[in-house]
Scaffold this motif. Structure first.
Motif, mmCIF file in Angstrom:
data_model
loop_
_atom_site.group_PDB
_atom_site.id
_atom_site.type_symbol
_atom_site.label_atom_id
_atom_site.label_comp_id
_atom_site.label_asym_id
_atom_site.label_seq_id
_atom_site.Cartn_x
_atom_site.Cartn_y
_atom_site.Cartn_z
ATOM 1 N N LEU A 107 0.853 -1.182 0.000
ATOM 2 C CA LEU A 107 0.000 0.000 0.000
ATOM 3 C C LEU A 107 0.890 1.233 0.000
ATOM 4 O O LEU A 107 1.806 1.341 0.820
ATOM 5 N N GLU A 108 0.637 2.156 -0.920
ATOM 6 C CA GLU A 108 1.406 3.394 -0.991
ATOM 7 C C GLU A 108 0.516 4.570 -0.625
ATOM 8 O O GLU A 108 -0.579 4.728 -1.168
ATOM 9 N N VAL A 109 0.996 5.365 0.328
ATOM 10 C CA VAL A 109 0.291 6.567 0.761
ATOM 11 C C VAL A 109 1.272 7.718 0.657
ATOM 12 O O VAL A 109 2.166 7.867 1.493
ATOM 13 N N GLY A 110 1.129 8.530 -0.385
ATOM 14 C CA GLY A 110 2.101 9.587 -0.612
ATOM 15 C C GLY A 110 3.488 8.981 -0.773
ATOM 16 O O GLY A 110 3.665 8.014 -1.525
ATOM 17 N N PRO A 111 4.481 9.488 -0.035
ATOM 18 C CA PRO A 111 5.840 8.946 -0.165
ATOM 19 C C PRO A 111 6.062 7.684 0.667
ATOM 20 O O PRO A 111 7.146 7.107 0.629
#
Length: 274
Positions: free
Chosen positions: A74-78
């Motif tokens: 899961l990617e959240v922003g950086p």
């Protein structure tokens, strides 16, 4: 909901046969987790007799979820995470303030007016309306936190997921938990109670009345009291030692707010400190 409960019970009975490729089972379990996430069901509550009632099927649904979901990135922003569960979403619509660094897992319920400073709320937990979860505080799996509670900086509310019938931590409405307190293993903090900084509370820790010296409970702080960390002398074969206890030093009138709790109102103003 009764039909969903029976389906969860059936899946739990054959949990050893299930895996991440069982999409039908995952769909059933996800329905139960959605109920928790929306606040339409809760893992535990206190009945009219003051006893904790655990809805075991919802706990087993959480345990099944970990068996049925595969790991994913899961990617959240950086930032990148690798986990089996997604993060909770929809804060604006639900009236929750979540500052950067705060996170809650899907399956945790946050009522309107909750403020999350950089903190963490785990699956199955329930946080009542207008409660402050302050910086570096953690709310463990299935913990039930009341409304208008202040969990001060660094507070650790322990999670209780297994065994499924074990009661989680319960914190009543209007309670204030001081910085660095640890409330674990199904301990209970009554409505309106105030815990001073650094209190360790679990079912093995005696709670003692300072006026009488009598032990009033194990792991349960009575409603509308002020309690602090203390120790008492105990003699063992190897010598004399001091073991932790919790000391009730003041009793409040129902609805009375301890001076320390006034910080809550200041933190909630638009121009108050963050």
């Amino acid at each position: 909901m009764a039909d969903l409960q029976s389906q969860i019970d059936e899946l739990w009975a054959r949990a050893g046969e299930l895996g991440a490729d069982d999409r039908d089972a995952l769909a059933v379990v996800s329905q139960a987790i959605d109920l928790l996430d929306r606040g339409e069901a809760r893992v535990a509550e206190i009945d009219t007799g003051g006893e904790v009632v655990v809805h075991t099927w919802l706990k087993t649904a959480i345990l099944l979820l970990f068996r049925l979901r595969a790991m994913s990135t899961l990617e959240v922003g950086p930032f990148e995470y690798h986990d089996k569960l997604p993060l909770k979403t929809g804060y604006e619509a639900s009236g929750v303030r979540a500052v950067p660094g705060a996170s809650a897992r899907w399956g945790a319920f946050l009522d309107r007016g909750v403020i999350l400073m950089p903190s963490y709320v785990n699956i199955g937990a329930r946080v009542g309306a207008d409660t402050m979860v302050d910086t570096w505080a953690t709310v463990g799996s299935c913990a039930q936190i009341g409304s208008r509670v202040h969990l001060s900086g660094g507070v650790g509310i322990g999670g209780v997921l297994e065994p499924p019938n074990a009661a989680p931590v319960m914190v009543g409405d209007d309670a204030t938990i001081g910085s660095r307190c640890m409330v674990t293993q199904g301990a209970r903090v009554g409505e309106g109670a105030v815990l001073g900084e650094g209190v360790i509370l679990n079912p093995g820790v005696p709670v003692i009345d300072a006026q009488s010296g009598e032990e009033v409970s194990r792991g349960v702080v009575p409603p509308w009291t002020v309690a602090v960390s203390a120790s008492r002398r105990r003699q063992f074969a190897g010598g004399e030692f001091f073991l932790p206890c919790v000391l009730v030093i003041r009793r409040l009138e129902p609805g009375e707010r301890h001076d320390k709790a006034q910080l809550e109102a200041m933190l909630r103003t638009d121009h108050g400190p963050d």
